[in-house]
Motif scaffolding. Structure first.
Motif, PDB file in Angstrom:
ATOM      1  N   TYR A  43       0.818  -1.212   0.000  1.00 21.65           N
ATOM      2  CA  TYR A  43       0.000   0.000   0.000  1.00 21.65           C
ATOM      3  C   TYR A  43       0.849   1.257   0.000  1.00 21.65           C
ATOM      4  N   GLY A  44       2.019   1.187   0.652  1.00 27.72           N
ATOM      5  CA  GLY A  44       2.906   2.348   0.677  1.00 27.72           C
ATOM      6  C   GLY A  44       3.360   2.738  -0.716  1.00 27.72           C
ATOM      7  N   PHE A  45       3.651   1.738  -1.545  1.00 30.40           N
ATOM      8  CA  PHE A  45       4.065   2.013  -2.921  1.00 30.40           C
ATOM      9  C   PHE A  45       2.964   2.754  -3.671  1.00 30.40           C
ATOM     10  N   TYR A  46       1.731   2.297  -3.521  1.00 29.37           N
ATOM     11  CA  TYR A  46       0.645   2.928  -4.272  1.00 29.37           C
ATOM     12  C   TYR A  46       0.237   4.282  -3.695  1.00 29.37           C
ATOM     13  N   LEU A  47       0.433   4.485  -2.407  1.00 29.46           N
ATOM     14  CA  LEU A  47       0.231   5.824  -1.850  1.00 29.46           C
ATOM     15  C   LEU A  47       1.242   6.793  -2.452  1.00 29.46           C
ATOM     16  N   TYR A  48       2.497   6.340  -2.537  1.00 27.33           N
ATOM     17  CA  TYR A  48       3.545   7.166  -3.142  1.00 27.33           C
ATOM     18  C   TYR A  48       3.216   7.482  -4.605  1.00 27.33           C
ATOM     19  N   LYS A  49       2.814   6.454  -5.385  1.00 24.45           N
ATOM     20  CA  LYS A  49       2.523   6.680  -6.801  1.00 24.45           C
ATOM     21  C   LYS A  49       1.362   7.658  -6.980  1.00 24.45           C
ATOM     22  N   GLN A  50       0.340   7.557  -6.147  1.00 22.49           N
ATOM     23  CA  GLN A  50      -0.796   8.468  -6.259  1.00 22.49           C
ATOM     24  C   GLN A  50      -0.408   9.885  -5.861  1.00 22.49           C
ATOM     25  N   ALA A  51       0.392  10.001  -4.813  1.00 24.39           N
ATOM     26  CA  ALA A  51       0.843  11.336  -4.385  1.00 24.39           C
ATOM     27  C   ALA A  51       1.716  11.974  -5.456  1.00 24.39           C
ATOM     28  N   PHE A  52       2.601  11.174  -6.070  1.00 26.07           N
ATOM     29  CA  PHE A  52       3.462  11.710  -7.111  1.00 26.07           C
ATOM     30  C   PHE A  52       2.629  12.166  -8.314  1.00 26.07           C
ATOM     31  N   ASN A  53       1.645  11.362  -8.696  1.00 28.07           N
ATOM     32  CA  ASN A  53       0.785  11.738  -9.815  1.00 28.07           C
ATOM     33  C   ASN A  53       0.042  13.042  -9.534  1.00 28.07           C
ATOM     34  N   MET A  54      -0.487  13.173  -8.325  1.00 29.85           N
ATOM     35  CA  MET A  54      -1.217  14.396  -7.997  1.00 29.85           C
ATOM     36  C   MET A  54      -0.283  15.593  -7.965  1.00 29.85           C
ATOM     37  N   SER A  55       0.993  15.377  -7.621  1.00 30.83           N
ATOM     38  CA  SER A  55       1.947  16.489  -7.652  1.00 30.83           C
ATOM     39  C   SER A  55       2.209  16.915  -9.106  1.00 30.83           C
ATOM     40  N   MET A  56       2.205  15.955 -10.033  1.00 24.42           N
ATOM     41  CA  MET A  56       2.339  16.297 -11.451  1.00 24.42           C
ATOM     42  C   MET A  56       1.164  17.157 -11.906  1.00 24.42           C
ATOM     43  N   TRP A  57      -0.041  16.745 -11.515  1.00 23.80           N
ATOM     44  CA  TRP A  57      -1.253  17.480 -11.897  1.00 23.80           C
ATOM     45  C   TRP A  57      -1.238  18.895 -11.298  1.00 23.80           C
ATOM     46  N   ALA A  58      -0.929  18.995 -10.006  1.00 24.64           N
ATOM     47  CA  ALA A  58      -0.952  20.296  -9.329  1.00 24.64           C
ATOM     48  C   ALA A  58       0.108  21.230  -9.902  1.00 24.64           C
ATOM     49  N   SER A  59       1.290  20.710 -10.221  1.00 26.28           N
ATOM     50  CA  SER A  59       2.348  21.563 -10.758  1.00 26.28           C
ATOM     51  C   SER A  59       2.007  22.039 -12.168  1.00 26.28           C
ATOM     52  N   ALA A  60       1.401  21.166 -12.978  1.00 24.77           N
ATOM     53  CA  ALA A  60       0.993  21.586 -14.323  1.00 24.77           C
ATOM     54  C   ALA A  60      -0.082  22.667 -14.243  1.00 24.77           C
ATOM     55  N   MET A  61      -1.052  22.484 -13.342  1.00 21.34           N
ATOM     56  CA  MET A  61      -2.120  23.477 -13.170  1.00 21.34           C
ATOM     57  C   MET A  61      -1.539  24.804 -12.688  1.00 21.34           C
ATOM     58  N   ALA A  62      -0.599  24.743 -11.750  1.00 16.51           N
ATOM     59  CA  ALA A  62      -0.008  25.970 -11.213  1.00 16.51           C
ATOM     60  C   ALA A  62       0.786  26.714 -12.278  1.00 16.51           C
ATOM     61  N   LEU A  63       1.558  25.998 -13.077  1.00 18.30           N
ATOM     62  CA  LEU A  63       2.331  26.638 -14.141  1.00 18.30           C
ATOM     63  C   LEU A  63       1.411  27.345 -15.130  1.00 18.30           C
ATOM     64  N   MET A  64       0.310  26.697 -15.481  1.00 21.02           N
ATOM     65  CA  MET A  64      -0.608  27.314 -16.441  1.00 21.02           C
ATOM     66  C   MET A  64      -1.334  28.508 -15.821  1.00 21.02           C
ATOM     67  N   TYR A  65      -1.605  28.437 -14.532  1.00 25.27           N
ATOM     68  CA  TYR A  65      -2.350  29.513 -13.870  1.00 25.27           C
ATOM     69  C   TYR A  65      -1.480  30.749 -13.649  1.00 25.27           C
ATOM     70  N   TYR A  66      -0.230  30.539 -13.252  1.00 25.58           N
ATOM     71  CA  TYR A  66       0.589  31.665 -12.835  1.00 25.58           C
ATOM     72  C   TYR A  66       1.487  32.241 -13.929  1.00 25.58           C
ATOM     73  N   SER A  67       1.808  31.441 -14.937  1.00 26.27           N
ATOM     74  CA  SER A  67       2.796  31.907 -15.912  1.00 26.27           C
ATOM     75  C   SER A  67       2.154  32.497 -17.160  1.00 26.27           C
ATOM     76  N   ASP A  68       2.769  33.586 -17.657  1.00 31.68           N
ATOM     77  CA  ASP A  68       2.373  34.178 -18.936  1.00 31.68           C
ATOM     78  C   ASP A  68       3.418  33.901 -20.013  1.00 31.68           C
ATOM     79  N   ASN A  69       4.369  33.043 -19.697  1.00 26.31           N
ATOM     80  CA  ASN A  69       5.421  32.693 -20.643  1.00 26.31           C
ATOM     81  C   ASN A  69       4.946  31.543 -21.534  1.00 26.31           C
ATOM     82  N   VAL A  70       5.005  31.739 -22.851  1.00 26.13           N
ATOM     83  CA  VAL A  70       4.525  30.716 -23.787  1.00 26.13           C
ATOM     84  C   VAL A  70       5.297  29.409 -23.632  1.00 26.13           C
TER      85      VAL A  70
END
Length: 483
Positions: free
Chosen positions: A133-160
């Motif tokens: 279960y620890g492995f899959y908790l890590y994989k899910q947390a890592f995936n959500m960090s990918m999603w959150a970072s992509a959303m943040a970059l698109m929200y905050y950046s005006d650089n193409v």
């Protein structure tokens, strides 16, 4: 109507199905079993007992059961079902197989089959089917960090440049969601399959935009009969993943079968696409996710199905999650719309461009792994398939590091499917145990003289392209010969 079709009516009968008599069962020959090979007239064999599952579209696993109509399902049943599931089959029991009539199996083959069944039991005893279960908790947390970072970059950046990176990064996130949904829906993580299915809805419908019901119907069929051609136009004993005509043909037989369904003629479009399929392979991969999104939307909102057996399954069984699936798909498209529009800042044209970059990159990342897993490997006619082990091994390719791609990257990028051979033999083993499992599979193959294939990502891709080119040349010669 066969006994399988009658089963739902038996629910109202006051007969205890667990009391089905096994005394004086009718004896059937292998040839008699082979005569019942369509969904409407389906007999299957499990441990030398014959079951009539005709028209049983209510099967919990869906229409995959019909891939083995008229055949032995002993090993694929073990691969897909939890221990004790065979008890549910009692109501379909109609007789016993006469083993001596199975002429294509000699003593050596029977010993081989016993050998790989013993290996499966050994892996169970070793705990290879238990998840961490620890492995899959890590994989899910890592995936959500990918999603959150992509959303943040698109929200905050005006650089193409940053926005283009965010869209591609989100495409990679969607690919990784595919591997997580795959693990949960193969019930690698939870013993309680309902929990796995719920996680599949989250990572599939909500985060990836793919319908769980659509995926299960298609993927389970693929696992049961990888790289098999349907035995006829009305049968469902072939692999849906190689049903890629009229744009790609993985064997001359596949192209010829498609021709037979269209008055014995190839259209100009078919001739052009198949003749040049080596060129079109990568562009088609880029568009793959668009097709999957469309089919998923249709299934979730009950607007259609991708195949006839999926249609029948929907009509007879309905959606497993009739509320969660459409809600998940709708929410996926809502957050994706917010993302590609820069939360309302971008023009329509630019937003469409970002959507295509995100979607096409994700489709490519997913499909390149699928292609490496099976494309360019052996294909078979459904009626002449080999035994379970040889079918799974000879139609499947493992992927290793090489050509500048280190093994740790291949392990992450492929999400466990770098051990595609081992996964197909034991789909319930969690990905974190596949490396160890591979050692036993490799040893068993050497002991019995069964060849399995593995290569790196670059060489494997060239093997796929060479296969497409070879089939195209055969196709050109064939339609010239046919006039």
């Amino acid at each position: 109507m066969g006994k399988g079709g009658e089963a739902k009516f038996a629910l109202s009968a006051k007969k205890d199905r667990s009391e089905v008599s096994t005394d004086n069962l009718t004896k059937y020959t292998w040839q008699q079993v082979k005569e019942h090979a369509s969904p409407a007239d389906a007999w299957i064999v499990y441990q030398n007992r014959v079951y009539d599952v005709s028209d049983w579209h209510e099967h919990p696993g869906g229409a995959v059961i019909f891939t083995h109509a008229g055949d032995d399902m002993t090993d694929i049943f073990a691969a897909f079902h939890a221990p004790g599931s065979q008890a549910a089959m009692k109501r379909f029991l109609i007789g016993e197989l006469i083993p001596e009539t199975v002429e294509h199996k000699d003593d050596k083959q029977r010993d081989f089959e016993k050998g790989y069944r013993d290996l499966r039991a050994k892996l169970v005893m070793m705990g290879m089917f238990k998840s961490n279960y620890g492995f899959y908790l890590y994989k899910q947390a890592f995936n959500m960090s990918m999603w959150a970072s992509a959303m943040a970059l698109m929200y905050y950046s005006d650089n193409v440049g940053v926005q283009l990176f965010a869209a591609t990064w989100m495409g990679l996130f969607l690919q990784q969601c595919g591997w997580l949904a795959h693990d949960f829906l193969h019930h690698q993580v939870f013993k309680n399959r309902f929990y796995g299915d719920l996680h599949g809805v989250f990572w599939g419908d909500l985060m990836q935009g793919f319908s769980v019901q659509w995926w299960k119907n298609k993927h389970n069929g693929h696992h049961a009969v990888p790289n098999l051609h349907n035995s006829s136009a009305v049968s469902t004993d072939g692999d849906p993943d190689i049903d890629t005509m009229p744009v790609l043909a993985w064997s001359l037989k596949q192209a010829q079968s498609f021709r037979e369904l269209h008055d014995g003629k190839d259209s100009g479009f078919v001739k052009y696409m198949i003749s040049n399929q080596k060129i079109f392979y990568f562009p088609i991969l880029l568009l793959a996710r668009l097709s999957w999104l469309r089919e998923s939307f249709k299934v979730a909102f009950r607007l259609g199905a991708a195949s006839e057996n999926a249609k029948l399954e929907m009509e007879r069984k309905g959606l497993q999650f009739p509320i969660l699936e459409p809600i998940g798909i709708a929410l996926h498209h809502m957050w994706m719309t917010a993302f590609v529009t820069g939360f309302g800042r971008f023009s329509a044209a630019y937003s469409i461009g970002l959507f295509l970059l995100c979607t096409c990159s994700s489709g490519f990342f997913l499909a390149i792994v699928f292609g490496l897993g099976h494309n360019g490997m052996a294909t078979y006619d459904a009626e002449s398939r080999p035994d379970f082990w040889k079918l799974q091994v000879t139609t499947t390719r493992n992927v290793t590091g090489g050509h500048g791609f280190p093994q740790f990257f291949v392990d992450w990028f492929c999400g466990g499917l770098q051990y595609q051979v081992d996964h197909h033999l034991f789909p319930g083993i969690p990905r974190h145990n596949l490396r160890r499992t591979h050692e036993f599979v490799e040893s068993f193959c050497k002991e019995w003289g069964v060849r399995y294939h593995e290569t790196d990502m670059i060489d494997g891709t060239f093997e796929v392209l060479d296969c497409l080119d070879s089939v195209a040349m055969e196709f050109v010669k064939d339609f010239v010969r046919e006039g």
